[in-house]
Design a protein around this motif. Structure first.
Motif, short mmCIF file in Angstrom:
data_model
loop_
_atom_site.label_atom_id
_atom_site.label_comp_id
_atom_site.label_asym_id
_atom_site.label_seq_id
_atom_site.Cartn_x
_atom_site.Cartn_y
_atom_site.Cartn_z
N ASP A 1 4.10 9.46 -2.04
CA ASP A 1 4.02 10.82 -1.47
C ASP A 1 3.92 10.77 0.05
O ASP A 1 4.46 11.62 0.75
CB ASP A 1 2.78 11.57 -2.00
CG ASP A 1 2.96 11.92 -3.46
OD1 ASP A 1 4.07 11.72 -3.98
OD2 ASP A 1 1.98 12.38 -4.07
N TYR A 2 3.21 9.75 0.54
CA TYR A 2 3.02 9.67 1.99
C TYR A 2 4.37 9.53 2.70
O TYR A 2 4.69 10.29 3.62
CB TYR A 2 2.09 8.50 2.35
CG TYR A 2 2.02 8.27 3.85
CD1 TYR A 2 1.30 9.16 4.66
CD2 TYR A 2 2.70 7.21 4.45
CE1 TYR A 2 1.27 8.98 6.04
CE2 TYR A 2 2.66 7.02 5.83
CZ TYR A 2 1.94 7.92 6.62
OH TYR A 2 1.92 7.74 7.98
N GLU B 1 0.84 -1.21 0.00
CA GLU B 1 0.00 0.00 0.00
C GLU B 1 0.87 1.26 0.00
O GLU B 1 0.60 2.21 -0.72
CB GLU B 1 -0.87 0.05 1.26
CG GLU B 1 -2.03 -0.94 1.25
CD GLU B 1 -2.64 -1.10 2.65
OE1 GLU B 1 -3.24 -2.15 2.88
OE2 GLU B 1 -2.47 -0.19 3.51
N LEU B 2 1.93 1.23 0.81
CA LEU B 2 2.82 2.39 0.90
C LEU B 2 3.55 2.64 -0.42
O LEU B 2 3.73 3.77 -0.86
CB LEU B 2 3.85 2.19 2.01
CG LEU B 2 3.29 2.25 3.45
CD1 LEU B 2 4.24 1.55 4.41
CD2 LEU B 2 3.06 3.69 3.88
N GLU B 3 3.93 1.54 -1.05
CA GLU B 3 4.64 1.62 -2.34
C GLU B 3 3.75 2.28 -3.40
O GLU B 3 4.24 2.96 -4.30
CB GLU B 3 5.05 0.19 -2.75
CG GLU B 3 5.81 0.07 -4.03
CD GLU B 3 7.33 0.12 -3.86
OE1 GLU B 3 7.85 -0.61 -3.00
OE2 GLU B 3 7.97 0.88 -4.61
N ASN B 4 2.43 2.08 -3.26
CA ASN B 4 1.50 2.65 -4.23
C ASN B 4 1.24 4.14 -3.99
O ASN B 4 0.53 4.77 -4.76
CB ASN B 4 0.16 1.91 -4.21
CG ASN B 4 0.33 0.47 -4.67
OD1 ASN B 4 1.31 0.16 -5.35
ND2 ASN B 4 -0.58 -0.40 -4.28
N ASN B 5 1.73 4.66 -2.88
CA ASN B 5 1.51 6.08 -2.58
C ASN B 5 2.78 6.65 -1.95
O ASN B 5 2.84 6.92 -0.75
CB ASN B 5 0.30 6.20 -1.63
CG ASN B 5 0.10 7.62 -1.16
OD1 ASN B 5 0.58 8.58 -1.79
ND2 ASN B 5 -0.59 7.79 -0.04
#
Ligand code: ADP
Ligand code: TRP
Length: 320
Positions: free
Chosen positions: A289-290, A283-287
């Motif tokens: 920017d976070y 999930e983090l890899e897909n966003n």
């Protein structure tokens, strides 16, 4: 209590990093004021490919966030976003006795592993001392191999305080008993530089291949085996509860247990243990920017503390 630690972005993080350091870091954030950083200035001593360095920095950030680092509780940032630390490293280097650095094992170890001898590798414990002292850290959780550097930091801080008046807190190291050294697939210390690691976030089939390839002795299935002599057992023990550990030790001693069977169980345990973290990491890899925002916020908070320390230090030495 202020807890601080850093990890170098010098390759993919592995079970040794997790059980030796990161797991404790994440636990400690609930009880203390934690500060963790990605030590990219340090990594320059071994990585000279800018794209690889950038990718490793991002990977470390994603790994930590996936494994449970909570940026609301913890200041998490990239070392080079607080460049004052290199300024402090220089000031500290002017009072660091050569003999103190010459006694450090890490320089000889790194050269023996094939790193090019350079001043940065030799002086690295001074930069590490600056990392620790600039944030007025009280407790530094690290693996056993880093213990000597915390002792060097204490010596430098005591010397600075003696010469210039009390500017720094004297930190303590924190190493966890029981999992000081996680063995790699070849039985040596698991390390990015030994090509013997198992990464938490590698593709499932790569993890499987590595686990099934763990080197063992050539004892036959029916022979009794000593669990204490087996790094396969040591790896299994990282994931097993007390009962499972003693059952497995019993099976080793009784004979009739093939290593292949233990490897299959270990593989399952690794995948089970890290399953929720692997999902989170995706999930983090897909966003991205976070993660970048987390590091930017962390850098701001870290800078405030660093600036206050540097103000004190510069006044103390007379270059204000
Ligand atoms: P590596 O040897 O893979 O380059 P680092 O030196 O970057 O690892 O270590 C980062 C952190 O992880 C340090 O606190 C270190 O003590 C810990 N660590 C690394 N390898 C192991 C291991 N095999 N067992 C226990 N702790 C480890
Ligand atoms: N030297 C540590 C390592 O190689 C990383 C590190 C850099 C660090 N600065 C630090 C750890 C300060 C603790 C505190 O693993």
């Amino acid at each position: 209590m202020r807890v601080l630690s850093g990890i170098q972005p010098s390759g993919k993080l592995h079970l040794g990093n997790y059980f030796g350091a990161m797991r404790q870091h994440i636990k400690l954030q609930n009880e203390h004021n934690a500060i963790y950083f990605i030590a990219d200035y340090h990594a320059l001593t071994s990585i000279r490919d800018k794209n690889a360095l950038k990718r490793h920095v991002l990977d470390v950030a994603l790994d930590y966030l996936a494994l449970g680092l909570n940026p609301d509780k913890t200041i998490f940032f990239k070392q080079s976003d607080v460049p004052q630390v290199t300024e402090l490293a220089w000031i500290l280097s002017t009072i660091t006795p050569m003999g103190l650095l010459e006694r450090c094992h890490s320089y000889k170890d790194k050269i023996a592993r094939g790193l090019l001898p350079c001043h940065g590798i030799f002086a690295y414990p001074v930069l590490m001392a600056a990392d620790i002292l600039i944030y007025q850290s009280e407790l530094v959780p690290v693996g056993k191999d880093q213990k000597q550097h915390i002792e060097v930091t204490r010596d430098i801080a005591i010397k600075f305080n003696n010469i210039y008046g009390k500017a720094f807190k004297i930190p303590d190291e924190f190493t966890v008993a029981g999992c000081e050294v996680v063995p790699g697939v070849d039985g040596q210390k698991m390390s990015k530089s030994y090509n013997n690691t198992i990464g938490m976030f590698e593709a499932e089939k790569i993890i499987k291949k590595k686990v099934m390839g763990i080197i063992t002795d050539s004892k036959a299935v029916e022979e009794a085996k000593d669990p204490q002599q087996s790094h396969l057992f040591a790896l299994y023990a990282l994931f097993a509860d007390k009962q499972e550990k003693s059952d497995m030790a019993q099976k080793f001693r009784a004979g009739g247990l093939g290593y292949g069977q233990v490897k299959k169980e270990l593989f399952q345990k690794i995948m089970e243990y890290f399953a929720p973290y692997r999902t989170k990491r995706q999930e983090l890899e897909n966003n991205l920017d976070y993660a970048e925002q987390v590091l930017a916020d962390g850098a701001k908070r870290a800078q405030e503390i660093a600036q206050a320390s540097m103000y004190k230090v510069k006044q103390a030495v007379g270059i204000m």
